[in-house]
Write an enzyme that holds these catalytic residues in place. Structure first.
Site, PDB file in Angstrom:
ATOM      1  N   SER A  67      43.838  21.468  26.538  1.00 22.48           N
ATOM      2  CA  SER A  67      45.115  22.190  26.411  1.00 22.48           C
ATOM      3  C   SER A  67      45.569  22.271  24.957  1.00 22.48           C
ATOM      4  O   SER A  67      45.503  21.288  24.203  1.00 22.48           O
ATOM      5  CB  SER A  67      46.193  21.475  27.231  1.00 22.48           C
ATOM      6  OG  SER A  67      47.447  22.055  26.975  1.00 22.48           O
ATOM      7  N   LYS A  68      46.047  23.440  24.574  1.00 21.25           N
ATOM      8  CA  LYS A  68      46.575  23.626  23.219  1.00 21.25           C
ATOM      9  C   LYS A  68      48.064  23.301  23.152  1.00 21.25           C
ATOM     10  O   LYS A  68      48.656  23.247  22.078  1.00 21.25           O
ATOM     11  CB  LYS A  68      46.365  25.082  22.778  1.00 21.25           C
ATOM     12  CG  LYS A  68      44.907  25.460  22.579  1.00 21.25           C
ATOM     13  CD  LYS A  68      44.804  26.819  21.908  1.00 21.25           C
ATOM     14  CE  LYS A  68      43.384  27.331  21.840  1.00 21.25           C
ATOM     15  NZ  LYS A  68      42.459  26.441  21.139  1.00 21.25           N
ATOM     16  N   SER A  69      48.682  23.103  24.307  1.00 21.16           N
ATOM     17  CA  SER A  69      50.137  22.922  24.338  1.00 21.16           C
ATOM     18  C   SER A  69      50.623  21.708  23.541  1.00 21.16           C
ATOM     19  O   SER A  69      51.635  21.812  22.848  1.00 21.16           O
ATOM     20  CB  SER A  69      50.624  22.830  25.784  1.00 21.16           C
ATOM     21  OG  SER A  69      50.388  24.064  26.429  1.00 21.16           O
ATOM     22  N   THR A  80      49.855  23.141  34.510  1.00 19.04           N
ATOM     23  CA  THR A  80      48.738  24.070  34.393  1.00 19.04           C
ATOM     24  C   THR A  80      47.738  23.828  35.524  1.00 19.04           C
ATOM     25  O   THR A  80      48.011  23.064  36.461  1.00 19.04           O
ATOM     26  CB  THR A  80      48.122  24.007  32.968  1.00 19.04           C
ATOM     27  OG1 THR A  80      47.154  25.046  32.841  1.00 19.04           O
ATOM     28  CG2 THR A  80      47.485  22.664  32.668  1.00 19.04           C
ATOM     29  N   LYS A  92      49.711  24.715  39.444  1.00 22.13           N
ATOM     30  CA  LYS A  92      50.790  25.690  39.302  1.00 22.13           C
ATOM     31  C   LYS A  92      51.352  26.181  40.639  1.00 22.13           C
ATOM     32  O   LYS A  92      52.525  26.496  40.736  1.00 22.13           O
ATOM     33  CB  LYS A  92      50.320  26.895  38.470  1.00 22.13           C
ATOM     34  CG  LYS A  92      50.129  26.530  36.993  1.00 22.13           C
ATOM     35  CD  LYS A  92      49.412  27.626  36.238  1.00 22.13           C
ATOM     36  CE  LYS A  92      50.367  28.530  35.531  1.00 22.13           C
ATOM     37  NZ  LYS A  92      49.712  29.352  34.496  1.00 22.13           N
ATOM     38  N   ASP A 118      55.060  32.855  32.342  1.00 20.20           N
ATOM     39  CA  ASP A 118      53.824  33.548  31.946  1.00 20.20           C
ATOM     40  C   ASP A 118      54.049  35.051  31.725  1.00 20.20           C
ATOM     41  O   ASP A 118      53.535  35.636  30.769  1.00 20.20           O
ATOM     42  CB  ASP A 118      52.725  33.353  32.999  1.00 20.20           C
ATOM     43  CG  ASP A 118      52.095  31.975  32.923  1.00 20.20           C
ATOM     44  OD1 ASP A 118      52.133  31.353  31.839  1.00 20.20           O
ATOM     45  OD2 ASP A 118      51.552  31.508  33.942  1.00 20.20           O
ATOM     46  N   ARG A 130      37.091  42.053  41.395  1.00 18.42           N
ATOM     47  CA  ARG A 130      35.797  41.888  42.068  1.00 18.42           C
ATOM     48  C   ARG A 130      35.996  41.726  43.571  1.00 18.42           C
ATOM     49  O   ARG A 130      35.342  42.393  44.371  1.00 18.42           O
ATOM     50  CB  ARG A 130      35.076  40.671  41.466  1.00 18.42           C
ATOM     51  CG  ARG A 130      33.799  40.309  42.178  1.00 18.42           C
ATOM     52  CD  ARG A 130      33.171  39.083  41.547  1.00 18.42           C
ATOM     53  NE  ARG A 130      34.045  37.904  41.622  1.00 18.42           N
ATOM     54  CZ  ARG A 130      33.723  36.710  41.181  1.00 18.42           C
ATOM     55  NH1 ARG A 130      32.530  36.523  40.608  1.00 18.42           N
ATOM     56  NH2 ARG A 130      34.542  35.700  41.280  1.00 18.42           N
ATOM     57  N   ARG A 151      38.069  42.702  46.352  1.00 21.31           N
ATOM     58  CA  ARG A 151      39.065  43.747  46.601  1.00 21.31           C
ATOM     59  C   ARG A 151      40.256  43.247  47.427  1.00 21.31           C
ATOM     60  O   ARG A 151      41.406  43.611  47.174  1.00 21.31           O
ATOM     61  CB  ARG A 151      38.384  44.934  47.307  1.00 21.31           C
ATOM     62  CG  ARG A 151      39.286  46.137  47.427  1.00 21.31           C
ATOM     63  CD  ARG A 151      38.674  47.302  48.164  1.00 21.31           C
ATOM     64  NE  ARG A 151      39.744  48.201  48.560  1.00 21.31           N
ATOM     65  CZ  ARG A 151      40.045  49.330  47.916  1.00 21.31           C
ATOM     66  NH1 ARG A 151      39.342  49.724  46.876  1.00 21.31           N
ATOM     67  NH2 ARG A 151      41.060  50.079  48.316  1.00 21.31           N
ATOM     68  N   TYR A 172      41.555  33.994  25.153  1.00 21.38           N
ATOM     69  CA  TYR A 172      41.788  33.816  23.715  1.00 21.38           C
ATOM     70  C   TYR A 172      40.724  32.957  23.038  1.00 21.38           C
ATOM     71  O   TYR A 172      40.836  32.601  21.871  1.00 21.38           O
ATOM     72  CB  TYR A 172      43.194  33.266  23.439  1.00 21.38           C
ATOM     73  CG  TYR A 172      43.495  31.968  24.142  1.00 21.38           C
ATOM     74  CD1 TYR A 172      43.049  30.757  23.635  1.00 21.38           C
ATOM     75  CD2 TYR A 172      44.221  31.962  25.321  1.00 21.38           C
ATOM     76  CE1 TYR A 172      43.318  29.577  24.291  1.00 21.38           C
ATOM     77  CE2 TYR A 172      44.498  30.780  25.983  1.00 21.38           C
ATOM     78  CZ  TYR A 172      44.041  29.595  25.463  1.00 21.38           C
ATOM     79  OH  TYR A 172      44.306  28.418  26.112  1.00 21.38           O
ATOM     80  N   GLY A 193      44.971  37.225  23.217  1.00 21.05           N
ATOM     81  CA  GLY A 193      45.655  36.459  24.257  1.00 21.05           C
ATOM     82  C   GLY A 193      46.353  35.196  23.782  1.00 21.05           C
ATOM     83  O   GLY A 193      47.125  34.600  24.541  1.00 21.05           O
TER      84      GLY A 193
HETATM   85  P1  ATR Z   1      43.904  32.824  36.795  1.00 24.56           P
HETATM   86  O1  ATR Z   1      45.032  31.943  37.253  1.00 24.56           O
HETATM   87  O2  ATR Z   1      43.522  32.615  35.362  1.00 24.56           O
HETATM   88  O3  ATR Z   1      44.160  34.265  37.097  1.00 24.56           O
HETATM   89  P2  ATR Z   1      42.109  32.720  39.038  1.00 24.56           P
HETATM   90  O4  ATR Z   1      43.252  32.794  39.981  1.00 24.56           O
HETATM   91  O5  ATR Z   1      40.996  31.772  39.322  1.00 24.56           O
HETATM   92  O6  ATR Z   1      42.607  32.342  37.585  1.00 24.56           O
HETATM   93  O7  ATR Z   1      41.510  34.213  38.863  1.00 24.56           O
HETATM   94  C1  ATR Z   1      40.376  34.473  38.099  1.00 24.56           C
HETATM   95  C2  ATR Z   1      40.158  35.979  38.043  1.00 24.56           C
HETATM   96  O8  ATR Z   1      38.936  36.245  37.312  1.00 24.56           O
HETATM   97  C3  ATR Z   1      40.000  36.636  39.391  1.00 24.56           C
HETATM   98  O9  ATR Z   1      40.484  37.961  39.337  1.00 24.56           O
HETATM   99  C4  ATR Z   1      38.482  36.607  39.570  1.00 24.56           C
HETATM  100  O10 ATR Z   1      37.957  37.563  40.478  1.00 24.56           O
HETATM  101  P3  ATR Z   1      37.801  37.159  42.044  1.00 24.56           P
HETATM  102  O11 ATR Z   1      39.168  37.261  42.635  1.00 24.56           O
HETATM  103  O12 ATR Z   1      36.850  38.174  42.584  1.00 24.56           O
HETATM  104  O13 ATR Z   1      37.242  35.765  42.078  1.00 24.56           O
HETATM  105  C5  ATR Z   1      38.044  36.956  38.168  1.00 24.56           C
HETATM  106  N1  ATR Z   1      36.641  36.562  37.923  1.00 24.56           N
HETATM  107  C6  ATR Z   1      36.189  35.333  37.653  1.00 24.56           C
HETATM  108  N2  ATR Z   1      34.829  35.359  37.498  1.00 24.56           N
HETATM  109  C7  ATR Z   1      34.448  36.653  37.684  1.00 24.56           C
HETATM  110  C8  ATR Z   1      33.201  37.351  37.652  1.00 24.56           C
HETATM  111  N3  ATR Z   1      32.052  36.694  37.385  1.00 24.56           N
HETATM  112  N4  ATR Z   1      33.195  38.681  37.878  1.00 24.56           N
HETATM  113  C9  ATR Z   1      34.358  39.347  38.140  1.00 24.56           C
HETATM  114  N5  ATR Z   1      35.560  38.750  38.175  1.00 24.56           N
HETATM  115  C10 ATR Z   1      35.623  37.430  37.953  1.00 24.56           C
END
Ligand code: ATR
Length: 277
Positions: A19-21, A66, A70, A107, A158, A160, A224, A245
């Site tokens: 964490s950078k916080s 974090t 969350k 956020d 990814r 849907r 980032y 970011g």
């Molecule tokens: P955060 O809180 O940072 O949004 P998260 O809830 O785990 O973290 O979401 C990660 C995002 O990155 C999701 O949109 C995830 O897509 P999926 O919902 O299909 O999992 C996306 N993501 C992570 N790895 C991916 C990959 N290899 N290809 C496409 N999308 C990816």
């Protein structure tokens, strides 16, 4: 004897080492000459509630939360802001003197402040935004964009089903686009936001085709590390304004610091340098 407790705050995650916080808040504490401390705390999920109920007794005025806590803190908090409820997650907790835990999500605020400072000419009402990803970060981004007046959001993920869930929660201004079709709406977007973890060091690259980018579009990446992702480099080549970011991380920390330590901190180049150190 007067009560001159030194205010304590920190960040709770699992793991927390990267964490950078702590560096960020430590920089502000020093800059403003505030006698306080901000520390990283690695807390396992099963201990979260006990820790949160105990910290105020040890002089803590609040904490950031974090991954992976969350969402879980929402069930523990006594009061939740509307924006945290809408997002379904909190990142900033305030321990009130009456013992109640107040939860907020900053956020979306951090995202918008970063965007406005990095792309001051961007007008939210100018046209559609393309948001890639439908995780927790995307929820914060979409709620902030809708509140700012963005007329339409193309949302592509990814998985849907996750994007459809967001559309159901946020309404008709959100239009779901198939992950493999995302490149087709790039030319219609005045703003492109990557909220996925793709492009982060150690992860695969984001492969959505960006050929259609308009030079007038603004492109921002929540990733980032690296600061300049492939997406941002591609966008720069297309003549777009780009926003990295790191600023979102810095700006989302401002409301918490102000509530805990009584001073509204400024985000500037020294803040960026401190977080990157
Ligand atoms: P955060 O809180 O940072 O949004 P998260 O809830 O785990 O973290 O979401 C990660 C995002 O990155 C999701 O949109 C995830 O897509 P999926 O919902 O299909 O999992 C996306 N993501 C992570 N790895 C991916 C990959 N290899 N290809 C496409 N999308 C990816």
């Amino acid at each position: 004897m007067t009560n001159t407790r030194i205010p304590l705050a920190g960040v709770i995650g699992h793991p927390i080492a990267h964490s950078k916080s702590p560096r960020l808040h430590g920089h502000w504490l020093k800059t403003y000459g505030i006698a306080g401390h901000y520390i990283p705390m690695d807390v396992a999920p099963q201990d979260l509630e006990t820790v949160l109920r105990t910290l105020p007794k040890a002089g803590f005025v609040g904490v950031n939360v974090t991954v992976p806590h969350k969402e879980a803190v929402m069930a523990i908090a006594d009061q939740i802001t509307d924006r945290a409820t809408l997002i379904g997650a909190a990142n900033t907790l305030i321990f009130r003197e009456d013992g109640k835990i107040h939860a907020d999500n900053t956020d979306g605020y951090g995202f918008m402040e970063n965007l406005h400072s990095g792309a001051p000419d961007w007008d939210p009402k100018s046209g559609p935004a393309l948001v890639l990803g439908a995780g927790g970060a995307a929820r914060a981004v979409i709620s902030a964009l809708l509140e700012a007046g963005v007329p339409e959001i193309f949302l592509s993920n990814r998985t849907r089903l996750r994007a459809e869930k967001l559309r159901d929660d946020f309404g008709k201004r959100v239009q779901v686009i198939d992950w493999v079709q995302a490149g087709n709406v790039v030319e219609d977007a005045d703003l492109v936001v990557n909220t996925t973890s793709l492009g982060m060091v150690g992860n695969s690259e984001l492969r959505v085709p960006m050929d259609g980018l308009k030079p007038s579009a603004v492109v921002t990446d929540l990733v980032y590390a690296p600061l300049k992702t492939k997406l941002l480099l591609t966008a720069e080549e297309a003549g777009c304004t780009t926003v990295d970011g790191l600023g979102m991380l810095l700006h989302q920390a401002v409301p918490g610091f102000e509530r805990w330590f009584g001073e509204r901190p400024t985000v500037d180049s020294a803040t960026r340098a401190a977080a990157l150190r």
